[in-house]
Scaffold this motif. Structure first.
Motif, PDB file in Angstrom:
ATOM      1  N   ARG A   1      -3.940  57.417   6.021  1.00  0.00           N
ATOM      2  CA  ARG A   1      -3.397  57.816   7.330  1.00  0.00           C
ATOM      3  C   ARG A   1      -4.424  57.608   8.428  1.00  0.00           C
ATOM      4  O   ARG A   1      -4.110  57.148   9.530  1.00  0.00           O
TER       5      ARG A   1
ATOM      6  N   ASP B   1      -4.698  54.037   9.262  1.00  0.00           N
ATOM      7  CA  ASP B   1      -3.556  53.582  10.070  1.00  0.00           C
ATOM      8  C   ASP B   1      -3.749  53.971  11.529  1.00  0.00           C
ATOM      9  O   ASP B   1      -3.397  53.233  12.442  1.00  0.00           O
ATOM     10  N   MET B   2      -4.315  55.139  11.725  1.00  0.00           N
ATOM     11  CA  MET B   2      -4.519  55.649  13.078  1.00  0.00           C
ATOM     12  C   MET B   2      -5.645  54.875  13.777  1.00  0.00           C
ATOM     13  O   MET B   2      -5.549  54.553  14.963  1.00  0.00           O
TER      14      MET B   2
ATOM     15  N   ALA C   1      -5.423  59.090  21.637  1.00  0.00           N
ATOM     16  CA  ALA C   1      -5.396  59.607  20.267  1.00  0.00           C
ATOM     17  C   ALA C   1      -5.249  61.127  20.266  1.00  0.00           C
ATOM     18  O   ALA C   1      -4.509  61.689  19.453  1.00  0.00           O
TER      19      ALA C   1
END
Lengths: 234, 291
Positions: free
Chosen positions: A116, A119-120, A176
């Motif tokens: 994850r 992916d970020m 973000a």
């Protein structure tokens, strides 16, 4: 109330850095704390994480008094911090940095979490085997945020994530942060960059020489004449 | 000529392996706390003395070894718990002086609990020398080097392949960040003392059949391990190993080709040389991190 700070003070030797701070953060909120250099912002965050001794006051997390709890136990409760200056483990690989972020959770789904994070921040995937110290400032900041997220925090403390970064990267980091908030993470953001921080915050506090001098919604603070003059240079 | 050199190299590798283990002990504690633990030599002494006393009391060698390692590790943990931890807010120099005090205390304790005599252990697999190209190699030397290699490999695995080992490394790189990850630095400090004690004990046990041991045996071994750690660059594991071998071999060559009277001086000449010309050691940090 997720985080409830009342009347905390802290000293460096004879110098008082915090003079009775009251701050609250509710579940799901993004709360910003702004103030000039030396106002006590970092001291406050370190106090919440338990790495800076407090001389008075109480900190409650999810209703539980954690004022005297050691730092490692607070991480286990769900308080993660992205410290000022990033503080990545320079000689260790990006992947090991992330793995250590999940230190308090041990085994289970660490690999899935790591995916994850990649992916970020895809750049971290590309550099996953390199020593974290070889990353650029912006990449180290991404790594520091990802490392903190690996612990599945209920409360994420961000200390000056924009410090020393080029404007384009500052935008990327703040995007973000907004994405994290939208995904439901509760965030307490400390910033010198008052404009950017208040613009994305639900609520804000203004800290001056160890005291909270103003608190209101982010929008109201942004529009306040005194704030504009003192912090936004408008 | 060659046989003579080979003979010295065997001797140098054997003592070098012990210095390397002691040097690693210094490095581990230094990394966890920036403290130089001058009681490291006493771990070596306790390992050897405890084993030979238990063997003399009739215990089988393997059991005596295992118990001696455990006893030494307990001494290491107790040292951390009762002497280092209460002073953890003091200066590093203060804590280093505490470790010097602890080493004197442990030597005194060893005299009282045991005695002031020299003690030995039977060699693990006989004393029939092996002839290698004209030089003689004692089987115990193979044990010393072999076990040291095993311990070093296990240590490497621990620090590079286990989460807790990585957490200990991370603490040495950045203590604040380690705390913020939820790594308990108290536990890291305690484990570092236990590990260093283990390294000392193992070294002390395997070398006792060759060199004998007494309550004072740890002083020289500890100081030479310290030279090894400084030569390699304090806190650097590989450096401590290379440093240990260099000190051991230099010492063996000097006592062979010059005079055995200079044997003990070699390690300290190396320390002086390092401090004058190479203050970071062979593998020391140069500080190239990007900010």
């Amino acid at each position: 109330m997720l985080l409830e700070i009342s009347g905390i003070t802290s000293h460096y030797g004879r110098i008082q850095a915090l003079r009775g701070i009251d701050v609250e953060v509710r579940e799901g909120e993004l709360v910003a704390l702004v103030g000039a250099n030396g106002a006590g912002k970092t001291t406050l965050l370190r106090g919440i994480s338990g790495v800076q001794p407090l001389t008075a006051g109480t900190i409650k997390f999810d209703g539980k008094d954690i004022t005297r709890m050691p730092a490692d136990a607070r991480v286990a409760l769900g308080i993660a911090q992205v410290p000022e200056g990033r503080q990545v483990f320079g000689p260790m690989s990006v992947e090991d940095n992330l793995r250590l972020g999940a230190y308090r959770r041990k085994g289970d789904d660490v690999e899935a979490d790591m995916k994850r994070m990649y992916d970020m921040f895809p750049i971290l995937f590309k550099k996953r085997e390199l020593p974290a110290g070889t990353l650029s400032g912006g990449q180290q900041q991404m790594l520091a945020i990802a490392r903190a997220l690996m612990s599945h925090p209920r409360l994420l403390l961000l200390d000056e994530p924009s410090m020393g970064l080029a404007p384009l990267l500052v935008q990327e980091i703040f995007d973000a942060v907004v994405a994290l908030k939208e995904a439901g993470t509760t965030i307490f953001l400390v910033e010198q960059n008052a404009y950017a921080a208040l613009a994305i915050a639900d609520r804000g506090y203004v800290l001056e020489t160890g005291s909270v001098v103003m608190s209101d919604s982010g929008k109201t603070l942004l529009a306040d004449e005194r704030i504009k003059e003192a912090y936004l240079g408008l | 000529m060659f046989a003579e050199l080979l003979q010295y190299l065997f001797a140098g590798l054997t003592s070098g392996a012990i210095y390397a283990l002691a040097g690693l002990g210094f490095a581990i504690i230094y990394n966890a706390s920036h403290v130089i633990n001058f009681a490291q030599g006493e771990f070596i002494m306790i390992g050897g003395m405890a084993t030979s006393m238990m063997v003399a009391a009739g215990l089988p060698l393997p059991l005596a070894i295992a118990l001696a390692v455990v006893v030494t590790m307990m001494v290491g943990v107790a040292l951390e718990k009762f002497a280092i931890e209460p002073a953890r807010n003091s200066d590093v120099v203060t804590i280093i002086i505490i470790t010097i005090g602890a080493s004197i205390f442990l030597r005194g304790l060893a005299q009282v609990v045991w005695d002031k005599e020299f003690h030995s252990l039977p060699a693990f697999s006989g004393e029939t020398p092996i002839n290698v190209a004209g030089a003689t190699l004692m089987p115990q030397s193979i044990w010393v080097v072999g076990i040291s290699v095993l311990v070093i490999v296990a240590l490497w695995w621990f620090f590079n392949r286990t989460l807790f080992g990585k957490a200990m490394l991370a603490t040495s790189f950045n203590r604040l960040a380690a705390q913020l990850m939820g790594i308990g630095v108290k536990k890291v400090l305690m484990v570092s003392f236990a590990l260093s004690a283990l390294l000392g004990a193992v070294g002390g046990i395997v070398v006792t059949p060759i060199t004998f041991t007494n309550y004072e045996a740890g002083i020289m071994l500890g100081l030479k391990g310290f030279s090894a750690a400084v030569l390699g660059g304090l806190g650097n594991g590989l450096g401590a190993i290379v440093g240990g071998l260099v000190v051991g071999i230099a010492e063996a060559l000097a006592s062979g080709y010059l005079s055995s009277a200079y044997k003990d001086a070699v390690a300290f000449v190396i320390i002086l040389f390092v401090l004058f010309f190479l203050p970071n050691g062979l593998f020391g940090k140069k500080g190239t991190d990007r900010v």
